[in-house]
Design a protein around this motif. Structure first.
Motif, short mmCIF file in Angstrom:
data_model
loop_
_atom_site.label_atom_id
_atom_site.label_comp_id
_atom_site.label_asym_id
_atom_site.label_seq_id
_atom_site.Cartn_x
_atom_site.Cartn_y
_atom_site.Cartn_z
N PRO A 28 48.23 79.52 49.20
CA PRO A 28 47.40 79.77 48.02
C PRO A 28 46.04 79.10 48.18
CG PRO A 28 49.14 78.20 47.51
CD PRO A 28 49.45 78.76 48.86
N LEU A 29 45.06 79.64 47.45
CA LEU A 29 43.70 79.14 47.59
C LEU A 29 43.59 77.66 47.27
CD1 LEU A 29 41.61 82.09 46.08
CD2 LEU A 29 41.96 81.51 48.49
N TRP A 30 44.31 77.19 46.24
CA TRP A 30 44.19 75.78 45.87
C TRP A 30 44.70 74.88 46.99
CZ3 TRP A 30 48.04 72.18 45.66
CH2 TRP A 30 49.35 72.65 45.61
N ARG A 31 45.75 75.32 47.70
CA ARG A 31 46.28 74.53 48.82
C ARG A 31 45.29 74.50 49.98
NH1 ARG A 31 49.98 70.76 49.35
NH2 ARG A 31 51.58 72.04 48.32
N GLN A 32 44.68 75.66 50.26
CA GLN A 32 43.67 75.70 51.31
C GLN A 32 42.48 74.79 50.96
OE1 GLN A 32 42.54 79.64 52.86
NE2 GLN A 32 44.23 80.50 51.64
N GLU B 257 33.38 69.54 39.96
CA GLU B 257 34.15 70.79 39.89
C GLU B 257 33.25 72.01 40.05
OE1 GLU B 257 36.47 71.04 36.39
OE2 GLU B 257 37.77 69.34 36.89
N LEU B 258 32.14 72.04 39.32
CA LEU B 258 31.27 73.23 39.35
C LEU B 258 30.65 73.42 40.73
CD1 LEU B 258 29.54 73.02 35.86
CD2 LEU B 258 31.46 74.47 36.57
N ALA B 259 30.32 72.31 41.41
CA ALA B 259 29.76 72.43 42.75
C ALA B 259 30.79 73.03 43.72
CB ALA B 259 29.30 71.06 43.25
N ARG C 157 37.56 77.81 38.57
CA ARG C 157 37.64 76.40 38.19
C ARG C 157 39.10 75.94 38.16
NH1 ARG C 157 33.68 73.77 33.65
NH2 ARG C 157 34.03 71.56 34.22
N HIS C 158 40.00 76.84 37.81
CA HIS C 158 41.43 76.51 37.80
C HIS C 158 41.90 76.15 39.21
CE1 HIS C 158 45.67 76.59 36.73
NE2 HIS C 158 45.89 77.45 37.71
N THR C 159 41.45 76.91 40.21
CA THR C 159 41.82 76.62 41.60
C THR C 159 41.31 75.24 42.01
OG1 THR C 159 41.84 78.95 42.24
CG2 THR C 159 41.49 77.35 44.00
N VAL C 160 40.07 74.92 41.65
CA VAL C 160 39.49 73.62 41.98
C VAL C 160 40.29 72.50 41.31
CG1 VAL C 160 37.48 72.13 41.63
CG2 VAL C 160 37.18 74.49 42.41
#
Length: 259
Positions: free
Chosen positions: A11-15, A36-38, A47-50
């Motif tokens: 998943p993207l958050w893990r990557q 977060e925004l950067a 933003r949820h993924t971050v």
């Protein structure tokens, strides 16, 4: 712009988490950690993924992120203590280069049946009670409460505990030096009151330390201490052949320098 693999797999958050760990270890964030925004803009993710990625970095102790503040790289604990030694929190703080002082919240004589039992005393026996908020530098390090039999410890009522150790004063004013101790240490989530007293970050845990100190096989101290986990660490050396090597104090006098 940095790219993540969007064709399946992790998943993207893990990557994102793995990528941020790699960059952390490479020293890219030594000066500042991006907000977060950067990261949303840099990696073109939600933003949820971050937040998922940063949440795991916080859980792993790699970053510190407080509500309303930009994340920052976590620093190593300022005070490190060898396990198994009759150690001195007072001396360890000053050895770290940080000034130490205490705010005395209570110093009186009282009865406590539960604590008296832990000292092998009758429940109505008067006890000297000392409660301190202990600072290392400008920030609190530990919330410390200790009970001793008033019959031996009453001279301590005259002591100024803002910058001295209990055991130094006990030896000086009563002639009693502790020669043995037992501690139970566990990780805890501080209560709201403890977190406020210690200025703990929202995600920080703490060490809870219960100590019974004895002199000539007689229990003379029961202590309950909550220490900030982000500022204090316990360490031990070990080898394949000898197992853990704990560092003992050179003599019983070393304990009189403690706490």
């Amino acid at each position: 712009m940095r790219r993540l693999n969007r064709d399946g797999g992790d998943p993207l958050w893990r990557q994102l988490q793995d990528e941020l760990v790699r960059r952390l270890r490479a020293g890219e964030f030594d000066d500042a950690f991006p907000g977060e925004l950067a990261l949303v803009e840099e990696y073109e993710v939600s933003r949820h993924t971050v937040r998922q990625a940063l949440g795991q970095l916080r859980a792993d102790g790699l970053i510190v992120a407080e509500r309303g503040r930009q994340p920052r790289v976590a620093t190593a604990p300022e005070i490190r203590q060898p396990m198994g030694a009759l150690y001195s929190l007072f001396s360890s703080v000053e050895a770290s280069g940080l000034p130490q002082h205490s705010v005395v919240r209570a110093l009186d004589i009282r009865a406590d049946g539960v604590i008296a039992a832990r000292l092998d005393l009758e429940g109505s026996i008067p006890l000297l009670y000392l409660e301190r908020l202990r600072y290392a530098g400008e920030e609190p390090l530990a919330y410390d409460r200790v009970w001793l039999p008033a019959s031996i410890a009453e001279p301590l009522l005259e002591a100024d505990f803002t910058h001295t150790s209990l055991y130094n004063e006990l030896a000086l004013r009563t002639g009693i030096s502790l020669d043995h101790g037992r501690e139970d240490i566990r990780a805890v989530v501080p209560t709201p009151a403890e977190r406020a007293l210690l200025h703990c970050p929202p995600e920080a845990a703490a060490f809870s330390i219960n100590r019974q100190g004895t002199s000539q096989n007689r229990p003379v101290e029961w202590r309950q201490t909550v220490v900030r986990g982000d500022r204090f660490a316990l360490s031990a050396e070990f080898s394949a052949n000898a197992g853990y090597r704990l560092t003992p104090a050179p003599s019983s006098t070393a304990l009189t320098q403690a706490w």
